[in-house]
Scaffold this motif. Structure first.
Motif, PDB file in Angstrom:
ATOM      1  N   PHE A 275       0.850  -1.192   0.000  1.00 39.75           N
ATOM      2  CA  PHE A 275       0.000   0.000   0.000  1.00 39.75           C
ATOM      3  C   PHE A 275       0.883   1.237   0.000  1.00 39.75           C
ATOM      4  O   PHE A 275       1.989   1.229   0.553  1.00 39.75           O
ATOM      5  CB  PHE A 275      -0.874   0.060   1.258  1.00 39.75           C
ATOM      6  N   THR A 277      -0.015   5.861  -0.219  1.00 39.23           N
ATOM      7  CA  THR A 277      -1.148   6.776  -0.305  1.00 39.23           C
ATOM      8  C   THR A 277      -0.720   8.229  -0.459  1.00 39.23           C
ATOM      9  O   THR A 277       0.428   8.596  -0.186  1.00 39.23           O
ATOM     10  CB  THR A 277      -2.031   6.640   0.954  1.00 39.23           C
ATOM     11  N   THR A 279      -2.964  12.404  -0.754  1.00 36.39           N
ATOM     12  CA  THR A 279      -4.245  13.114  -0.756  1.00 36.39           C
ATOM     13  C   THR A 279      -4.119  14.353  -1.628  1.00 36.39           C
ATOM     14  O   THR A 279      -3.103  15.059  -1.574  1.00 36.39           O
ATOM     15  CB  THR A 279      -4.646  13.510   0.675  1.00 36.39           C
ATOM     16  N   ILE A 343      -8.584  10.891  -1.447  1.00 36.06           N
ATOM     17  CA  ILE A 343      -7.449  10.059  -1.071  1.00 36.06           C
ATOM     18  C   ILE A 343      -7.165   9.076  -2.200  1.00 36.06           C
ATOM     19  O   ILE A 343      -8.085   8.486  -2.767  1.00 36.06           O
ATOM     20  CB  ILE A 343      -7.744   9.290   0.231  1.00 36.06           C
ATOM     21  N   LEU A 345      -5.277   5.528  -2.982  1.00 39.17           N
ATOM     22  CA  LEU A 345      -4.605   4.330  -2.494  1.00 39.17           C
ATOM     23  C   LEU A 345      -3.956   3.641  -3.683  1.00 39.17           C
ATOM     24  O   LEU A 345      -4.638   3.212  -4.612  1.00 39.17           O
ATOM     25  CB  LEU A 345      -5.601   3.378  -1.826  1.00 39.17           C
ATOM     26  N   SER A 347      -2.044   0.432  -4.627  1.00 46.60           N
ATOM     27  CA  SER A 347      -1.712  -0.887  -4.107  1.00 46.60           C
ATOM     28  C   SER A 347      -1.285  -1.807  -5.240  1.00 46.60           C
ATOM     29  O   SER A 347      -1.570  -1.550  -6.414  1.00 46.60           O
ATOM     30  CB  SER A 347      -2.896  -1.501  -3.342  1.00 46.60           C
ATOM     31  N   GLN A 384      -1.656  12.019   5.021  1.00 45.41           N
ATOM     32  CA  GLN A 384      -1.463  10.639   4.578  1.00 45.41           C
ATOM     33  C   GLN A 384      -2.291   9.731   5.489  1.00 45.41           C
ATOM     34  O   GLN A 384      -2.061   9.680   6.699  1.00 45.41           O
ATOM     35  CB  GLN A 384       0.018  10.247   4.651  1.00 45.41           C
ATOM     36  N   TYR A 385      -3.250   9.051   4.887  1.00 45.79           N
ATOM     37  CA  TYR A 385      -4.134   8.166   5.653  1.00 45.79           C
ATOM     38  C   TYR A 385      -3.330   6.977   6.161  1.00 45.79           C
ATOM     39  O   TYR A 385      -2.801   6.193   5.377  1.00 45.79           O
ATOM     40  CB  TYR A 385      -5.288   7.717   4.766  1.00 45.79           C
ATOM     41  N   TYR A 388      -3.528   3.357   4.906  1.00 45.89           N
ATOM     42  CA  TYR A 388      -3.096   3.117   3.525  1.00 45.89           C
ATOM     43  C   TYR A 388      -1.610   3.403   3.313  1.00 45.89           C
ATOM     44  O   TYR A 388      -1.084   3.199   2.222  1.00 45.89           O
ATOM     45  CB  TYR A 388      -3.879   4.021   2.559  1.00 45.89           C
TER      46      TYR A 388
END
Length: 430
Positions: A275, A277, A279, A343, A345, A347, A384-385, A388
């Motif tokens: 993962f 991430t 935003t 956001i 992601l 992956s 940054q989440y 993720y």
């Protein structure tokens, strides 16, 4: 009456099963698409049959002919055809493939794409959008007044779609490669526009849950778009998703269901995963730039066993951030006044563990390029989440200096010996 002409028009089918399938297919197509579907003897049907380059193709007699005028028509037609066992179809552009059956069919359905022939040049004259059914002559004639051209067919009567799918040799090929090498994208802008319109709305619909997903398979070098559009009220086709629903698709599984049923997904087989991430502020143009960066980064990378890249975009509306103040606040550092965001992601999943380092390196390169472009355009958000984030990212620091210091104060108070800092290797540390 519809049934009678449909069965009659399918008389060229080679056996009873094909006859029934063709009849059912043409009936359903006409029910959905009306006069865009024609049968033998009708002017539209005859016009298509008379337009083939070779007699071999012109000699075939489809049960019915669809002449779509929008991409949505094509999507609806393919969806219908796919539900009828034994219903075969052919796709016709300008009809320059000579072999019988390449662009026409006996007894099935022929989709005549020539109605999709729009040609539009963008503002800086760097990209031209062309309908799949256009002839190259039409494209060249449109571009001539602008003193620009494009790598297309040497014979102007050849079609855009067929030539491009086959690669395409152009007069310009020694300078720019195959015609297909010069394609920027195949109509993804509509999804970006619909997503951005939903995300950027000042009156974000609080019942909306949306994930726009883009999957790239390194083995087949193909992209697939899959949107998860959930509405948390019992409304089957909410207006908020109307623009997204209008984008051509091969399937739509919309239904009223419970969360228990929706969340009951099949387990993913054991694979290597990663993962990462970021935003961003909403922007249609930047979403296209993200796609271009990803496509150029991933295209030449195909490790042993392959890799599937899954890029998801999720709204982060300001209305969602406003609830923190009502419950005493949180330390995530995102505020309603920041405005709507989304956001990303990034992956990847792959079977061969020997490729771990290579996949991780490519993912970091892609994310770094995207973040650099976003920063240069003023579209990068700091958040940054954490759920993720990649191990090399710093989600806790993205909460802001004040919130990070508060977390450290809590750590010093409740974990003075730093047990969780030093004895738990995994996760993100203060």
């Amino acid at each position: 009456m519809k049934f009678l002409w449909t069965v009659t028009s399918c008389a060229w089918a080679v056996h009873a099963g094909a006859l029934r399938a063709c009849g059912t297919c043409c009936t359903r197509l006409q029910r959905e698409l009306g006069s865009k579907v024609s049968s033998p003897g009708q002017p539209a049907y005859n016009a298509t049959e008379d337009s083939y380059w070779s007699l071999q193709e012109a000699g075939l007699r489809p049960g019915c002919i669809l002449r779509p005028s929008t991409a949505q028509d094509v999507a609806r037609a393919v969806s219908i055809i796919g539900t009828v066992d034994g219903c075969n179809f052919a796709i016709k552009g300008q009809g320059h493939a000579p072999a019988a059956g390449f662009a026409n069919i006996d007894g099935g359905v022929t989709i005549d794409m020539t109605g999709l022939n729009s040609t539009v040049l963008n503002a800086d004259q760097s990209v031209v959008s062309v309908g799949a059914g256009a002839s190259w002559l039409r494209v060249y004639q449109y571009l001539d007044p602008f003193n620009v051209s494009v790598a297309g067919g040497r014979n102007g009567l050849v079609g855009v779609g067929g030539l491009t799918v086959g690669g395409g040799i152009s007069h310009f090929s020694p300078r720019v490669g195959w015609a297909c090498d010069n394609v920027v994208n195949f109509e993804r802008g509509a999804v970006f526009q619909a997503f951005t319109d939903i995300v950027s709305s000042p009156d974000f619909d609080i019942y909306t849950s949306l994930v726009a997903g883009f999957l790239y398979n390194s083995t087949s070098k193909t992209w697939l778009i899959s949107n998860s559009a959930v509405y948390t009220r019992p409304v089957l086709d909410p207006p908020v998703f109307a623009e997204l629903a209008a984008v051509p698709s091969i399937s739509n599984s919309s239904q009223l269901t419970s969360l228990a049923a929706l969340a009951d997904e099949a387990a993913t087989p054991p694979l290597n995963w990663l993962f990462a991430t970021a935003t961003f502020k909403p922007s249609v143009e930047f979403m296209q730039e993200i796609f271009d960066i990803l496509n150029s980064t991933f295209y030449s990378f195909n490790p042993e066993g392959g890799v599937v890249w899954d890029i998801a975009f999720e709204p982060l509306p300001s209305v969602m951030l406003s609830y923190a103040a009502k419950t005493g606040g949180n330390i995530l550092g995102v505020q309603p006044e920041d405005g709507n965001s989304y956001i990303m992601l990034l992956s990847a999943l792959w079977p061969n563990s020997a490729s771990n380092a290579a996949v991780e390196k490519v993912s970091r390169q892609a994310l770094a390029a995207i973040e650099a472009r976003a920063k240069a355009e003023g579209l990068l958000r700091g958040f940054q989440y954490l759920n993720y984030a990649a191990p090399y990212q710093t989600p806790l620091a993205s909460y802001g200096a004040e919130n990070l210091e508060f977390l450290r104060e809590v750590r010093r108070k409740y974990d003075p010996l730093q047990v969780f800092q030093k004895r738990v290797p995994g996760g993100f540390k203060l």
